[in-house]
Design an enzyme around this catalytic site. Sequence first.
Site, PDB file in Angstrom:
ATOM      1  N   ASP A 164       0.859  -1.187   0.000  1.00  0.00           N
ATOM      2  CA  ASP A 164       0.000   0.000   0.000  1.00  0.00           C
ATOM      3  C   ASP A 164       0.893   1.234   0.000  1.00  0.00           C
ATOM      4  O   ASP A 164       1.296   1.713   1.057  1.00  0.00           O
ATOM      5  CB  ASP A 164      -0.880   0.029   1.256  1.00  0.00           C
ATOM      6  CG  ASP A 164      -1.949  -1.035   1.270  1.00  0.00           C
ATOM      7  OD1 ASP A 164      -2.917  -0.902   0.519  1.00  0.00           O
ATOM      8  OD2 ASP A 164      -1.813  -1.994   2.045  1.00  0.00           O
ATOM      9  N   ARG A 172       3.993   2.807   2.983  1.00  0.00           N
ATOM     10  CA  ARG A 172       4.744   1.739   3.656  1.00  0.00           C
ATOM     11  C   ARG A 172       6.246   1.889   3.481  1.00  0.00           C
ATOM     12  O   ARG A 172       7.021   1.298   4.231  1.00  0.00           O
ATOM     13  CB  ARG A 172       4.323   0.372   3.119  1.00  0.00           C
ATOM     14  CG  ARG A 172       2.829   0.130   3.064  1.00  0.00           C
ATOM     15  CD  ARG A 172       2.161   0.236   4.408  1.00  0.00           C
ATOM     16  NE  ARG A 172       0.758  -0.177   4.341  1.00  0.00           N
ATOM     17  CZ  ARG A 172      -0.152   0.125   5.236  1.00  0.00           C
ATOM     18  NH1 ARG A 172       0.173   0.865   6.295  1.00  0.00           N
ATOM     19  NH2 ARG A 172      -1.396  -0.295   5.101  1.00  0.00           N
ATOM     20  N   ARG A 261      -7.324  10.296   1.771  1.00  0.00           N
ATOM     21  CA  ARG A 261      -6.888   9.245   0.851  1.00  0.00           C
ATOM     22  C   ARG A 261      -7.671   9.314  -0.458  1.00  0.00           C
ATOM     23  O   ARG A 261      -7.266   8.700  -1.449  1.00  0.00           O
ATOM     24  CB  ARG A 261      -7.055   7.877   1.501  1.00  0.00           C
ATOM     25  CG  ARG A 261      -6.221   7.690   2.763  1.00  0.00           C
ATOM     26  CD  ARG A 261      -6.624   6.428   3.501  1.00  0.00           C
ATOM     27  NE  ARG A 261      -6.392   5.236   2.718  1.00  0.00           N
ATOM     28  CZ  ARG A 261      -6.920   4.049   2.989  1.00  0.00           C
ATOM     29  NH1 ARG A 261      -7.749   3.913   4.026  1.00  0.00           N
ATOM     30  NH2 ARG A 261      -6.651   3.004   2.235  1.00  0.00           N
ATOM     31  N   HIS A 304     -11.686  -1.571   9.215  1.00  0.00           N
ATOM     32  CA  HIS A 304     -10.650  -2.317   9.939  1.00  0.00           C
ATOM     33  C   HIS A 304     -11.175  -2.802  11.292  1.00  0.00           C
ATOM     34  O   HIS A 304     -10.711  -3.828  11.801  1.00  0.00           O
ATOM     35  CB  HIS A 304      -9.410  -1.444  10.170  1.00  0.00           C
ATOM     36  CG  HIS A 304      -8.668  -1.111   8.919  1.00  0.00           C
ATOM     37  ND1 HIS A 304      -9.023  -0.053   8.108  1.00  0.00           N
ATOM     38  CD2 HIS A 304      -7.594  -1.692   8.333  1.00  0.00           C
ATOM     39  CE1 HIS A 304      -8.191  -0.001   7.078  1.00  0.00           C
ATOM     40  NE2 HIS A 304      -7.319  -0.979   7.186  1.00  0.00           N
ATOM     41  N   ASP A 377     -10.024  -6.702  -0.112  1.00  0.00           N
ATOM     42  CA  ASP A 377      -9.292  -5.967   0.909  1.00  0.00           C
ATOM     43  C   ASP A 377      -8.796  -7.008   1.914  1.00  0.00           C
ATOM     44  O   ASP A 377      -9.201  -8.183   1.876  1.00  0.00           O
ATOM     45  CB  ASP A 377     -10.183  -4.919   1.566  1.00  0.00           C
ATOM     46  CG  ASP A 377      -9.390  -3.752   2.149  1.00  0.00           C
ATOM     47  OD1 ASP A 377      -8.167  -3.889   2.347  1.00  0.00           O
ATOM     48  OD2 ASP A 377     -10.001  -2.703   2.433  1.00  0.00           O
TER      49      ASP A 377
END
Length: 643
Positions: A164, A172, A261, A304, A377
């Site tokens: 990502d 990352r 984002r 998440h 995902d």
Amino acid sequence: MSYQASRRSLLTAAALAAVSAAGVASYAAGRGPGGEDGGPRPGDGRPDDGRPGDRPPGRAPDRAALRRLVAGMTLEEKVGQLFVSRAYGHSATDPDPADAEQNQKLFGVRTAAELVSRYHLGGIIYFSWAHNTRDPQQIAELSAALQRAAAGAGSGVPLLLSTDQEHGAVARIGKPATLLPGAMALGARHGAGATGGTGGASGAGSSTGSTDAGSDSAATAEARRAARIAGAELAAMGIRQDYAPVADVNVNPANPVIGVRSFGSDPQAVAALVAAQVRGYQGAGVAATAKHFPGHGDTETDSHVGLPVMRHSRAQWEELDEPPFRAAVEAGVDAVMTAHIVFPALDPSGDPATLSRPIVTGILRERLGFRGVVVTDALDMAGVRQKYGDDRVPVLALKAGCDQLLNPPDLGLAHRSVLAAVEAGELTRARIEESVLRILELKARRGLFDAAHTAAGRTDALVGIPAHLTAADEIAAGTTTLLANPVKLLPLDPAAAPRVLVTGTDPVSPSGTTGPPTAVLARELTALGCRATAAAPARAVAAAPGNAAVLVCTYNVPEGDDPQRTLVTELLATGVPVVLVAIRNPYDPARLPACAAELATYTWTDVEMRAAARVVTGAVRPTGRLPVPVPGRYPLGHGLSYD
């Protein structure tokens, strides 16, 4: 070795050789990685004109050879190709002891190389918290070693290594790799339709005005340019799939997981930027992944930790959420990532989209005509685990129409569950082979069957090079948005060497390699001629008197009482002019008292702090425009400049 196994190995080797030969032929024809059919490559000094062109380039897969390769694989090898897993450690074969212990605990092996061999994995996803991304050379060496492990195991199919690297709020990989503005910052630049002026200014408040088609095209080209640079650097480190761009349209200021984002709240603008970035990434040889289908932009729960529900009607989805994904498909995107959200208007079953056949197959495949790879995902997220157990989720994702199963919480259980579903007839072998073929076609298109892709020596020539770092600053120059400047405080005159105090929130760097933002902003202001110092919030009020201005960095200010609101209020009471700098979501001004000047940077990384400093001092005229409205304060497209 039995005759049957030996014969299968020979057939597989022959098929691999045929696929590799097809790739070499494609390369010789001018379709190799790094350039668009022989076009410009990032870092070589040649311009990117931003023209859409046809389907993003790549090596044309030899489907007959790939089918022979699939036919020669065992069921275990085919199922393994569907999985993309995390693995701990900076090295494929010699991880640090703590990482080896974590691998042993989770996977029953000590190294990433052993993990690839045991499960015949189709890919590995890199995370900084898994210690995969220390520096570019280490990443390239890890990638090469993992590819060697894949080549020496089972079918010998290369891995699709991914991460990502959205830039901005999600990164990352950090410095010395190039860090670029994130999506909403690029949306602000697109809204401005400008390239970012250079040179001083003394006025305070004219609107940037509307844009014409030519300037809009130029701004979109900058988004493409950013993706080409990002893609070139990822490819040099052996990473050939990026889980970017984000195609969600952020229409909810309370969205806890998308926000900056996203490119913005205008579906057509988001669509244009998504398509541009798809072409940029894939023009550099990296598979782009549009996410999170069917759209995560109007949710108030983070998938998440929970299961969000999208309340849009079908008509609203078609108007707001569909356009960026349609644009991605039309641009030839290699992959689309599903969202762990419930969308009752599209599927009333209550299943998350990742597990919904009406959404994945009915809408993405049949309505939008997508023929590439559908990746879930991450399957360790709470949003996909609330209704079904970890043994059922991967099976149901495949039944829905997904191809890649990303990061299951228990890889062994997930792998066994898919095998069991095939043996029981719940999943057919033909269904498995359908997904495997799509994955192999993607790998062939991105040149992974050519052994040259494992070369680690390209990092010094492409990663974090001066041309890319300069480009990052150039792109960022048009993103900072001046929201308010009622008393014409800005720009500060660096020739007068004004004293400036910088304070506020210092969030952790997305990559762990930048910041803290208040210190970076103070340093850059000083380099531009100011006498700037950074102070912790606890000392800021006492330190404010005697300064020409106080810059306060705010980060996602909530409704109601908050220490950031208290700080701004107390600083205003000192009488020193206060400049509000919203360093993440641009909604902060609506939740704070009005200040002498207000800016939005959309990201708190160094490249955006440098851009903000240049705007504050007038070294660059502000040209960014809000890609989202700020309720109660500023409309979509608002942005001031200097006269």
